[in-house]
Enzyme design. Sequence first.
Site, PDB file in Angstrom:
ATOM      1  N   GLY A 104       3.061 -10.589  -2.579  1.00  0.00           N
ATOM      2  CA  GLY A 104       4.278  -9.949  -1.508  1.00  0.00           C
ATOM      3  C   GLY A 104       4.216 -11.093   0.653  1.00  0.00           C
ATOM      4  O   GLY A 104       4.533 -12.036  -0.156  1.00  0.00           O
ATOM      5  N   GLU A 153      -7.291  -8.288 -11.611  1.00  0.00           N
ATOM      6  CA  GLU A 153      -6.705  -9.037 -12.036  1.00  0.00           C
ATOM      7  C   GLU A 153      -7.699 -10.449 -11.993  1.00  0.00           C
ATOM      8  O   GLU A 153      -7.001 -11.898 -13.155  1.00  0.00           O
ATOM      9  CB  GLU A 153      -5.325  -9.726 -11.324  1.00  0.00           C
ATOM     10  CG  GLU A 153      -4.411  -8.312 -12.341  1.00  0.00           C
ATOM     11  CD  GLU A 153      -3.266  -8.598 -13.640  1.00  0.00           C
ATOM     12  OE1 GLU A 153      -4.803  -9.208 -14.415  1.00  0.00           O
ATOM     13  OE2 GLU A 153      -2.893  -7.854 -14.032  1.00  0.00           O
ATOM     14  N   SER A 197      -7.140  -3.633  -1.286  1.00  0.00           N
ATOM     15  CA  SER A 197      -7.277  -4.608  -2.299  1.00  0.00           C
ATOM     16  C   SER A 197      -8.946  -3.947  -3.295  1.00  0.00           C
ATOM     17  O   SER A 197      -9.411  -3.839  -3.193  1.00  0.00           O
ATOM     18  CB  SER A 197      -8.100  -5.745  -1.442  1.00  0.00           C
ATOM     19  OG  SER A 197      -8.216  -7.003  -2.507  1.00  0.00           O
ATOM     20  N   ARG A 198      -8.614  -3.902  -5.168  1.00  0.00           N
ATOM     21  CA  ARG A 198      -8.885  -3.603  -5.809  1.00  0.00           C
ATOM     22  C   ARG A 198      -9.994  -5.048  -6.313  1.00  0.00           C
ATOM     23  O   ARG A 198     -11.013  -5.007  -6.906  1.00  0.00           O
ATOM     24  CB  ARG A 198      -8.012  -3.796  -6.426  1.00  0.00           C
ATOM     25  CG  ARG A 198      -7.146  -4.134  -7.986  1.00  0.00           C
ATOM     26  CD  ARG A 198      -6.275  -4.002  -8.620  1.00  0.00           C
ATOM     27  NE  ARG A 198      -5.727  -2.099  -8.455  1.00  0.00           N
ATOM     28  CZ  ARG A 198      -5.186  -1.987  -8.801  1.00  0.00           C
ATOM     29  NH1 ARG A 198      -5.246  -2.050 -10.428  1.00  0.00           N
ATOM     30  NH2 ARG A 198      -4.365  -1.157  -8.820  1.00  0.00           N
ATOM     31  N   LYS A 223      -4.887 -15.773  -4.811  1.00  0.00           N
ATOM     32  CA  LYS A 223      -5.760 -15.149  -3.995  1.00  0.00           C
ATOM     33  C   LYS A 223      -7.100 -14.015  -4.432  1.00  0.00           C
ATOM     34  O   LYS A 223      -6.955 -13.116  -3.710  1.00  0.00           O
ATOM     35  CB  LYS A 223      -4.481 -14.849  -3.481  1.00  0.00           C
ATOM     36  CG  LYS A 223      -3.626 -13.725  -4.054  1.00  0.00           C
ATOM     37  CD  LYS A 223      -3.075 -12.395  -4.376  1.00  0.00           C
ATOM     38  CE  LYS A 223      -2.037 -11.352  -4.562  1.00  0.00           C
ATOM     39  NZ  LYS A 223      -2.295 -10.207  -4.647  1.00  0.00           N
ATOM     40  N   LYS A 260      -0.068  -9.764 -10.588  1.00  0.00           N
ATOM     41  CA  LYS A 260      -0.697 -10.953 -10.367  1.00  0.00           C
ATOM     42  C   LYS A 260      -1.606 -11.434 -10.781  1.00  0.00           C
ATOM     43  O   LYS A 260      -2.442 -11.672 -11.091  1.00  0.00           O
ATOM     44  CB  LYS A 260      -1.223 -10.485  -8.724  1.00  0.00           C
ATOM     45  CG  LYS A 260      -0.039  -9.819  -8.269  1.00  0.00           C
ATOM     46  CD  LYS A 260       1.294 -10.547  -7.589  1.00  0.00           C
ATOM     47  CE  LYS A 260       2.310  -9.962  -6.407  1.00  0.00           C
ATOM     48  NZ  LYS A 260       1.442  -9.415  -5.242  1.00  0.00           N
ATOM     49  N   ALA A 308       0.471  -1.471  -2.767  1.00  0.00           N
ATOM     50  CA  ALA A 308       0.747  -0.094  -3.721  1.00  0.00           C
ATOM     51  C   ALA A 308       0.824   0.817  -2.622  1.00  0.00           C
ATOM     52  O   ALA A 308       1.711   1.540  -2.157  1.00  0.00           O
ATOM     53  CB  ALA A 308       0.812  -0.264  -4.858  1.00  0.00           C
ATOM     54  N   SER A 354      -0.413   1.966 -10.066  1.00  0.00           N
ATOM     55  CA  SER A 354       0.107   2.172  -8.158  1.00  0.00           C
ATOM     56  C   SER A 354       1.070   0.966  -7.813  1.00  0.00           C
ATOM     57  O   SER A 354       2.324   1.912  -7.101  1.00  0.00           O
ATOM     58  CB  SER A 354      -1.361   1.951  -7.183  1.00  0.00           C
ATOM     59  OG  SER A 354      -1.489   1.163  -7.710  1.00  0.00           O
TER      60      SER A 354
END
Length: 335
Positions: free
Chosen positions: A143, A288, A261-262, A198, A113, A147, A16
Amino acid sequence: MSFLNNTKIAVIGGGSWATALIKILSEQSHVQVRWWLRNQEDINHIRRFHHNPSYLSDVNLSPKKIKVFEKTADAIKGADYVILAVPAAFVQDALAGLSEKHFQGKKVVSAIKGMIPDENMLITDWIAGRFSIDLRDTCVIAGPCHAEEVALEKQSYLTIASTALPTAEDFAKLMTCRYVMANALDDLYGVEYAAVMKNIVALACGITHGLGYGDNFQAVLVSNAMLEIGRFVTALDPRERQISASAYLGDLLVTAYSQFSRNRLFGNMIGRGYSVKAAQLEMKMIAEGYYATKSIMQMNTQYHVHIPITTAVYQVLYEERAPTMVMEELKKQLL
C-alpha cells in the site's frame, strides 16, 4: 515485458482485496482477468449479476473482461501473471494440486500481507521454492491502499516490489489507472516484511484504542513501531532503504489509523474485552496480524531484535495476558 492486446492475469482469491485488484485491472483495455474463488455460490452470483455478493458488492464486474473459474488450475492456465490474494493461512490450500508445470512462463504476484504460518516464510519465498520459480519473476503489492477506497475510486497509491526492478515496473503499469498510482521498488524483502509487521502494529493500535488510550499515545506508538520495523527489517536484509517512504511508513499509517483496517478492528475488540476466539468469530474476516505476530516472534529467537510492540501483542494474543497490564508495561519502553 511488452504488453499485447490480451494480457491474461489470474487472480486467486474472493475477498475484498482480490475484488479491488480486479476492479483496477479491469480499467486496462488490454487485460483479461481469470478469477478463481472458493465459494460456488459467489461464483454463480458473479456470473449472473456481475458483482461479488460477499465483498465490495457495489463494484460492477465486466463479464467481457472477467471470467470466473471453479478450479485454480483452469484459472491460471494461459495466464501471464498469477496474483495471490487469499489469506496467508489458506494459500497452501488454494494452490493444492498444482505443480511446477502450472507456473512455467508465469510471473507470480503476492497481494498477501502475511506469512506462511508455522513455516514463517514470506509468500514470495514460499511460492518460489514450492514451484521452482525464479525469485526475479515474483513481486509483491504493498500500500498504502485499502480495498474499500479503491471501490469508491478514491485516489490511492500502490508500491510493487521485486528483486528485479523491471519485473516490478512492468506490473506497476498494469496497476496504474485513473485513481491508482503504482510505483516500483527493488526492495522485495523490505517491503514484504514491513507489510507483515504493520498488521501487528495495527493490532496494537486497536488494543490501545479499545482500552481508551487517546491520539497522543497512538502517535507515539506508531512512531516507535516504525523504528521497530526498521530494526527488524535491517537485521534480516541489511541495505539502504528510505523507511519513511509510502511503501513502509505510508502503509503502516493507513493500517494503523483507518476505519477500514481489519487488524485495527480486531485489536480494538481485544482491548474492549473480547477473547481472541470471540473476536475472530464476530469479524468473519482474517486479521493477518494475528498469525504474523507468532511468526515474527519465532523468527526473532534467531535475530534477537528489540521488538517491544510485537512482544506486547504476542503476550496478549498468545499468552492471554491482560491487555491493560501489558500496555502499562509497554508504554514505559516507548520513546
